[in-house]
Design a protein around this motif. Sequence first.
Motif, PDB file in Angstrom:
ATOM      1  N   SER A  72      57.490  58.553  11.644  1.00 30.79           N
ATOM      2  CA  SER A  72      56.251  59.071  11.068  1.00 30.79           C
ATOM      3  C   SER A  72      55.056  58.359  11.677  1.00 30.79           C
ATOM      4  O   SER A  72      55.146  57.203  12.116  1.00 30.79           O
ATOM      5  CB  SER A  72      56.237  58.891   9.551  1.00 30.79           C
ATOM      6  OG  SER A  72      56.315  57.522   9.196  1.00 30.79           O
ATOM      7  N   TYR A  86      55.602  63.928  11.444  1.00 33.76           N
ATOM      8  CA  TYR A  86      56.943  63.426  11.170  1.00 33.76           C
ATOM      9  C   TYR A  86      57.882  63.911  12.267  1.00 33.76           C
ATOM     10  O   TYR A  86      57.726  65.010  12.800  1.00 33.76           O
ATOM     11  CB  TYR A  86      57.413  63.894   9.786  1.00 33.76           C
ATOM     12  CG  TYR A  86      56.542  63.341   8.681  1.00 33.76           C
ATOM     13  CD1 TYR A  86      55.450  64.065   8.195  1.00 33.76           C
ATOM     14  CD2 TYR A  86      56.780  62.087   8.155  1.00 33.76           C
ATOM     15  CE1 TYR A  86      54.634  63.535   7.208  1.00 33.76           C
ATOM     16  CE2 TYR A  86      55.965  61.557   7.160  1.00 33.76           C
ATOM     17  CZ  TYR A  86      54.891  62.285   6.695  1.00 33.76           C
ATOM     18  OH  TYR A  86      54.070  61.768   5.723  1.00 33.76           O
ATOM     19  N   THR A 234      55.717  57.117   3.952  1.00 34.94           N
ATOM     20  CA  THR A 234      54.628  56.796   4.884  1.00 34.94           C
ATOM     21  C   THR A 234      53.287  56.783   4.164  1.00 34.94           C
ATOM     22  O   THR A 234      52.442  55.918   4.413  1.00 34.94           O
ATOM     23  CB  THR A 234      54.612  57.828   6.023  1.00 34.94           C
ATOM     24  OG1 THR A 234      55.901  57.863   6.641  1.00 34.94           O
ATOM     25  CG2 THR A 234      53.555  57.477   7.066  1.00 34.94           C
ATOM     26  N   GLN A 317      57.604  48.739  12.901  1.00 34.13           N
ATOM     27  CA  GLN A 317      56.905  49.228  11.706  1.00 34.13           C
ATOM     28  C   GLN A 317      55.472  48.679  11.793  1.00 34.13           C
ATOM     29  O   GLN A 317      55.283  47.482  12.004  1.00 34.13           O
ATOM     30  CB  GLN A 317      57.583  48.753  10.428  1.00 34.13           C
ATOM     31  CG  GLN A 317      59.108  48.794  10.442  1.00 34.13           C
ATOM     32  CD  GLN A 317      59.711  50.118  10.889  1.00 34.13           C
ATOM     33  OE1 GLN A 317      59.226  51.193  10.557  1.00 34.13           O
ATOM     34  NE2 GLN A 317      60.795  50.034  11.651  1.00 34.13           N
ATOM     35  N   MET A 332      56.016  54.378  11.412  1.00 36.51           N
ATOM     36  CA  MET A 332      57.346  54.005  10.942  1.00 36.51           C
ATOM     37  C   MET A 332      58.379  54.569  11.909  1.00 36.51           C
ATOM     38  O   MET A 332      58.151  55.621  12.527  1.00 36.51           O
ATOM     39  CB  MET A 332      57.614  54.555   9.544  1.00 36.51           C
ATOM     40  CG  MET A 332      56.927  53.827   8.400  1.00 36.51           C
ATOM     41  SD  MET A 332      57.360  54.568   6.794  1.00 36.51           S
ATOM     42  CE  MET A 332      57.038  53.199   5.693  1.00 36.51           C
TER      43      MET A 332
END
Length: 359
Positions: A72, A86, A234, A317, A332
């Motif tokens: 994401s 996404y 997210t 991340q 992410m």
Amino acid sequence: MKYLYIILLFPFILSNCSSDTNENPNPVNEQMYFPPIDGSNTWETKSISSLNWNQNAVQPLLTYLEEKHTKSFMILVNGRIVMENYFNGHTASSNHYWASAGKTLTATISGIAEQEGLININNKVSDYLGTGWTSAPIAKENLITCKNLLSMNSGLNDALGDNVSPANLQYVADAGTRWAYHNVYVKMQDVVAQASGQTWNAYFNAKLRDKIGMNGFWFNSLTNGDLSVYTSTTRSMARFGLLNLNKGKWESNQILNENYFTQATNTSQNINLAYGYLWWLNGKSSYHLPQSQFQFNGSLIPNAPNDMFMALGRDDQKIYVIPSKKMVVIRMGDAADEQNFALSGFDNELWGKINALIQ
């Protein structure tokens, strides 16, 4: 006469075509937006064209993100969503772990506990946990303050793995004299739990998560050592980024006092200039990396704005907060190239793609 009518009418037509309240080419002057915390999926958006960004750079950025195992990606400007994408089966409702990006949640809760008078980060950790929480000599253990845990300069051995049981927390140097990226920071969760008389989860949920409309939960990633890791959607990660873009304030609610926030997002010690209280800092003259005692000269992420501060976690991340641009950027996913502790060459490459979009 018909041509005169069209000429007179044209300014009116033009002004009405651009009357969207979200259209403002100068986001620095735009009012900040906060999504509701009532559990609804409402979130205002802002178009790339309204920001005068380069639309031709969007697809190269998305292609790059997908190639780099991203799940994401989000960009907020003044709290409004500009991009939300996404990949690889991940969705807006999917949870993903923050890894070490979640360290900043612990830093934030520590500040809240201090403003409530429960702790003082300048006090030694053993004031809250008792002696023997490490295997260091008592005199050396008593040098370690809560601030040392938040600043990564506890002086404990960082080469013994993630386990934070006493046997694995061994003395290497006096607190404050050596910077080393170490999971001993998680002991601040025990400090807060002990001082508040609540579980870490309960205190976190009441004082932060529920106040800004996050979802998510903590889980223990180690059977021995109790290393607690956060997982969420997210958008929940983006909410936390937005709170920090606004210096700890959510709408009219000052959740984290600004003085602590300022300390947390500025250099916390004189060894690694690019580290605050569990936040990474861009634009400093030098930096250290996890698992290294070597000092590197220059900015952490040269392609990124100098005022950016970051929550960075294993396998890329990311929470990037850029005050000068009123931006929050979230990524992410799995590791872009290969497994890493927090930072990788991906950060600088990604910012090259973002710069092509926003400049």
